[in-house]
Write an enzyme that holds these catalytic residues in place. Structure first.
Site, PDB file in Angstrom:
ATOM      1  N   MET A  23      -8.576   8.494  -2.134  1.00 27.30           N
ATOM      2  CA  MET A  23      -9.549   8.974  -1.142  1.00 27.30           C
ATOM      3  C   MET A  23     -10.040  10.361  -1.518  1.00 27.30           C
ATOM      4  O   MET A  23      -9.227  11.228  -1.859  1.00 27.30           O
ATOM      5  CB  MET A  23      -8.886   9.033   0.233  1.00 27.30           C
ATOM      6  CG  MET A  23      -8.321   7.702   0.673  1.00 27.30           C
ATOM      7  SD  MET A  23      -7.536   7.852   2.272  1.00 27.30           S
ATOM      8  CE  MET A  23      -7.048   6.149   2.550  1.00 27.30           C
ATOM      9  N   PHE A  52      -7.501   5.677   6.662  1.00 21.97           N
ATOM     10  CA  PHE A  52      -6.165   5.923   7.205  1.00 21.97           C
ATOM     11  C   PHE A  52      -5.363   4.627   7.288  1.00 21.97           C
ATOM     12  O   PHE A  52      -5.937   3.562   7.522  1.00 21.97           O
ATOM     13  CB  PHE A  52      -6.270   6.539   8.606  1.00 21.97           C
ATOM     14  CG  PHE A  52      -7.045   7.826   8.624  1.00 21.97           C
ATOM     15  CD1 PHE A  52      -6.421   9.030   8.307  1.00 21.97           C
ATOM     16  CD2 PHE A  52      -8.404   7.815   8.895  1.00 21.97           C
ATOM     17  CE1 PHE A  52      -7.149  10.214   8.284  1.00 21.97           C
ATOM     18  CE2 PHE A  52      -9.140   9.004   8.871  1.00 21.97           C
ATOM     19  CZ  PHE A  52      -8.514  10.208   8.563  1.00 21.97           C
ATOM     20  N   GLY A  53      -4.057   4.758   7.142  1.00 21.45           N
ATOM     21  CA  GLY A  53      -3.173   3.622   7.370  1.00 21.45           C
ATOM     22  C   GLY A  53      -2.872   3.506   8.855  1.00 21.45           C
ATOM     23  O   GLY A  53      -3.251   4.379   9.650  1.00 21.45           O
ATOM     24  N   MET A 113     -11.775   4.872  -2.888  1.00 17.45           N
ATOM     25  CA  MET A 113     -12.640   5.227  -1.761  1.00 17.45           C
ATOM     26  C   MET A 113     -13.260   6.572  -2.099  1.00 17.45           C
ATOM     27  O   MET A 113     -12.936   7.599  -1.482  1.00 17.45           O
ATOM     28  CB  MET A 113     -11.818   5.278  -0.459  1.00 17.45           C
ATOM     29  CG  MET A 113     -11.476   3.889   0.069  1.00 17.45           C
ATOM     30  SD  MET A 113     -10.075   3.890   1.193  1.00 17.45           S
ATOM     31  CE  MET A 113      -8.743   3.770  -0.008  1.00 17.45           C
ATOM     32  N   MET A 140     -12.623  -5.135   3.885  1.00 18.25           N
ATOM     33  CA  MET A 140     -11.891  -4.152   4.695  1.00 18.25           C
ATOM     34  C   MET A 140     -11.820  -4.657   6.133  1.00 18.25           C
ATOM     35  O   MET A 140     -12.841  -4.994   6.733  1.00 18.25           O
ATOM     36  CB  MET A 140     -12.605  -2.786   4.682  1.00 18.25           C
ATOM     37  CG  MET A 140     -12.506  -2.014   3.378  1.00 18.25           C
ATOM     38  SD  MET A 140     -10.822  -1.687   2.804  1.00 18.25           S
ATOM     39  CE  MET A 140     -10.123  -0.765   4.183  1.00 18.25           C
ATOM     40  N   HIS A 170      -0.654  -1.388  -4.229  1.00 16.64           N
ATOM     41  CA  HIS A 170      -2.005  -1.005  -3.817  1.00 16.64           C
ATOM     42  C   HIS A 170      -2.065   0.516  -3.750  1.00 16.64           C
ATOM     43  O   HIS A 170      -1.261   1.149  -3.063  1.00 16.64           O
ATOM     44  CB  HIS A 170      -2.303  -1.629  -2.450  1.00 16.64           C
ATOM     45  CG  HIS A 170      -3.695  -1.429  -1.955  1.00 16.64           C
ATOM     46  ND1 HIS A 170      -4.752  -2.236  -2.330  1.00 16.64           N
ATOM     47  CD2 HIS A 170      -4.216  -0.518  -1.103  1.00 16.64           C
ATOM     48  CE1 HIS A 170      -5.856  -1.833  -1.723  1.00 16.64           C
ATOM     49  NE2 HIS A 170      -5.551  -0.778  -0.971  1.00 16.64           N
ATOM     50  N   GLY A 192       0.579  -1.771   4.380  1.00 17.87           N
ATOM     51  CA  GLY A 192       1.223  -0.470   4.281  1.00 17.87           C
ATOM     52  C   GLY A 192       2.314  -0.354   5.319  1.00 17.87           C
ATOM     53  O   GLY A 192       3.491  -0.634   5.062  1.00 17.87           O
ATOM     54  N   SER A 193       1.918   0.007   6.559  1.00 15.34           N
ATOM     55  CA  SER A 193       2.913   0.218   7.622  1.00 15.34           C
ATOM     56  C   SER A 193       3.803  -1.000   7.845  1.00 15.34           C
ATOM     57  O   SER A 193       4.997  -0.847   8.092  1.00 15.34           O
ATOM     58  CB  SER A 193       2.242   0.590   8.945  1.00 15.34           C
ATOM     59  OG  SER A 193       0.876   0.767   8.803  1.00 15.34           O
ATOM     60  N   ASP A 247      -4.381   3.696  -2.830  1.00 13.88           N
ATOM     61  CA  ASP A 247      -5.573   4.136  -2.108  1.00 13.88           C
ATOM     62  C   ASP A 247      -5.995   5.533  -2.538  1.00 13.88           C
ATOM     63  O   ASP A 247      -5.322   6.510  -2.212  1.00 13.88           O
ATOM     64  CB  ASP A 247      -5.284   4.148  -0.602  1.00 13.88           C
ATOM     65  CG  ASP A 247      -5.181   2.745  -0.033  1.00 13.88           C
ATOM     66  OD1 ASP A 247      -6.162   1.998  -0.159  1.00 13.88           O
ATOM     67  OD2 ASP A 247      -4.117   2.409   0.531  1.00 13.88           O
ATOM     68  N   HIS A 290      -7.603   1.014  -5.274  1.00 12.60           N
ATOM     69  CA  HIS A 290      -8.712   0.949  -4.316  1.00 12.60           C
ATOM     70  C   HIS A 290      -9.366   2.325  -4.255  1.00 12.60           C
ATOM     71  O   HIS A 290      -8.817   3.238  -3.645  1.00 12.60           O
ATOM     72  CB  HIS A 290      -8.125   0.528  -2.951  1.00 12.60           C
ATOM     73  CG  HIS A 290      -9.110   0.469  -1.838  1.00 12.60           C
ATOM     74  ND1 HIS A 290      -8.711   0.368  -0.515  1.00 12.60           N
ATOM     75  CD2 HIS A 290     -10.471   0.493  -1.813  1.00 12.60           C
ATOM     76  CE1 HIS A 290      -9.778   0.331   0.260  1.00 12.60           C
ATOM     77  NE2 HIS A 290     -10.860   0.414  -0.503  1.00 12.60           N
ATOM     78  N   ASP A 313      -7.566  -5.774   3.796  1.00  9.05           N
ATOM     79  CA  ASP A 313      -6.881  -4.477   3.796  1.00  9.05           C
ATOM     80  C   ASP A 313      -7.101  -3.767   5.124  1.00  9.05           C
ATOM     81  O   ASP A 313      -8.240  -3.456   5.485  1.00  9.05           O
ATOM     82  CB  ASP A 313      -7.445  -3.646   2.632  1.00  9.05           C
ATOM     83  CG  ASP A 313      -6.778  -2.289   2.470  1.00  9.05           C
ATOM     84  OD1 ASP A 313      -5.769  -2.027   3.146  1.00  9.05           O
ATOM     85  OD2 ASP A 313      -7.276  -1.491   1.650  1.00  9.05           O
ATOM     86  N   SER A 373       0.821  -1.216   0.000  1.00 11.35           N
ATOM     87  CA  SER A 373       0.000   0.000   0.000  1.00 11.35           C
ATOM     88  C   SER A 373       0.853   1.263   0.000  1.00 11.35           C
ATOM     89  O   SER A 373       1.487   1.613   0.997  1.00 11.35           O
ATOM     90  CB  SER A 373      -0.946   0.019   1.196  1.00 11.35           C
ATOM     91  OG  SER A 373      -1.670   1.237   1.173  1.00 11.35           O
TER      92      SER A 373
HETATM   93  C1  DX5 Z   1      -7.000   2.261   4.500  1.00  9.95           C
HETATM   94  C2  DX5 Z   1      -6.373   1.797   3.225  1.00  9.95           C
HETATM   95  C3  DX5 Z   1      -5.282   0.826   3.406  1.00  9.95           C
HETATM   96  C4  DX5 Z   1      -4.094   1.296   4.208  1.00  9.95           C
HETATM   97  C5  DX5 Z   1      -3.608   0.105   4.982  1.00  9.95           C
HETATM   98  O1  DX5 Z   1      -8.150   2.985   4.197  1.00  9.95           O
HETATM   99  O2  DX5 Z   1      -7.348   1.205   2.378  1.00  9.95           O
HETATM  100  O3  DX5 Z   1      -4.855   0.281   2.132  1.00  9.95           O
HETATM  101  O4  DX5 Z   1      -3.034   1.810   3.445  1.00  9.95           O
HETATM  102  O5  DX5 Z   1      -2.629   0.527   5.851  1.00  9.95           O
HETATM  103  P1  DX5 Z   1      -2.002  -0.404   6.991  1.00  9.95           P
HETATM  104  O6  DX5 Z   1      -1.451  -1.637   6.299  1.00  9.95           O
HETATM  105  O7  DX5 Z   1      -0.959   0.445   7.585  1.00  9.95           O
HETATM  106  O8  DX5 Z   1      -3.126  -0.764   7.937  1.00  9.95           O
HETATM  107 ZN    ZN Z   2      -6.702   0.177   0.528  1.00 10.63          ZN
END
Ligand code: DX5
Ligand code: ZN
Length: 215
Positions: free
Chosen positions: A36, A142-143, A67, A136, A32, A194-195, A34, A65, A172, A7
């Site tokens: 938003m 947010f990550g 959103m 989800m 990936h 992501g993180s 995102d 993805h 995700d 991500s």
């Molecule tokens: C959240 C995103 C994710 C996000 C995941 O709305 O859809 O893709 O980047 O981040 P982590 O892996 O840090 O939870």
């Molecule tokens: Zn995502």
């Protein structure tokens, strides 16, 4: 085989191209992306032009993805930007089947995303129209959030609903060393992270852990 979708929301936005190539070198299967809109989710990230720029410098397939509200309006620009998978949220359009069909007609692979509280019923009548189901495991926006435990059982139910259809089951949010084994056991075969990848000292080793391989 568990695929990893890295991500880019967790990447250093000032160096996105390099960050994407770093994930490719570490063995990611997809990038990936995102998107938003600040309306469906309380955050704004990046759009099609940024995705197209990254696509130019990294050959990994893009897992986009969306959103955003009214995703049908934007499908074409994201397919043109290079999306291999283009995923829309069930909560974002009253005409879900049409939006999914449109993505397939544009030549991309349609994905359907569900927020944690959205029932799996949304999937039942569009099984012929999707190549990917995104469960989800946090509320989108947010990550770095913690996985919501009830979504593990939801993933298991989603896997049963998909049966042996050639539809990827992606999860995700909050995917990390502790949660990945539960999600894989529940039937997820694409893990978005992501993180867990961008903050790791060794991204390749972190991917091996998420896949359940011995690093
Ligand atoms: C959240 C995103 C994710 C996000 C995941 O709305 O859809 O893709 O980047 O981040 P982590 O892996 O840090 O939870
Ligand atoms: Zn995502």
């Amino acid at each position: 085989m568990t695929a990893i979708s890295a991500s880019m929301l967790a990447s250093d936005f000032a160096r996105m191209g390099e960050e994407a190539r770093r994930m490719q070198a570490a063995g990611a299967d997809f990038l990936h992306m995102d998107v938003m809109d600040g309306r469906f989710v309380p955050n704004i990230s990046f759009g099609a032009d940024v995705i197209a720029a990254v696509h130019k410098v990294c050959s990994l397939p893009l897992d986009v993805h969306l959103m955003v509200e009214d995703p049908d309006r934007y499908a074409e620009v994201f397919v043109r930007a290079g999306a291999t998978f283009l995923t829309v949220h069930a909560e974002c359009t009253p005409h879900l089947q049409r939006a999914l069909r449109h993505i397939r007609d544009l030549g991309a692979r349609p994905g359907l995303a569900l927020c944690p509280a959205t029932p799996l019923d949304a999937v039942r009548y569009v099984l012929d129209d999707i190549d990917l189901l995104l469960v989800m495991t946090v509320n989108p926006g947010f990550g770095g959030q913690k996985l919501i435990p009830a979504t593990v059982e939801k993933t298991r139910e989603a896997a049963a609903l998909l049966g042996d259809r050639p539809i990827r089951l992606e999860v995700d949010g909050g995917v990390a060393a502790q949660t990945a084994p539960l999600l894989r056991a529940a039937g997820a075969n694409v893990l978005v992270a992501g993180s867990a990848l961008f903050r790791a000292a060794d991204a390749a080793a972190a991917m091996a852990v998420l896949r359940g391989e011995n690093a």
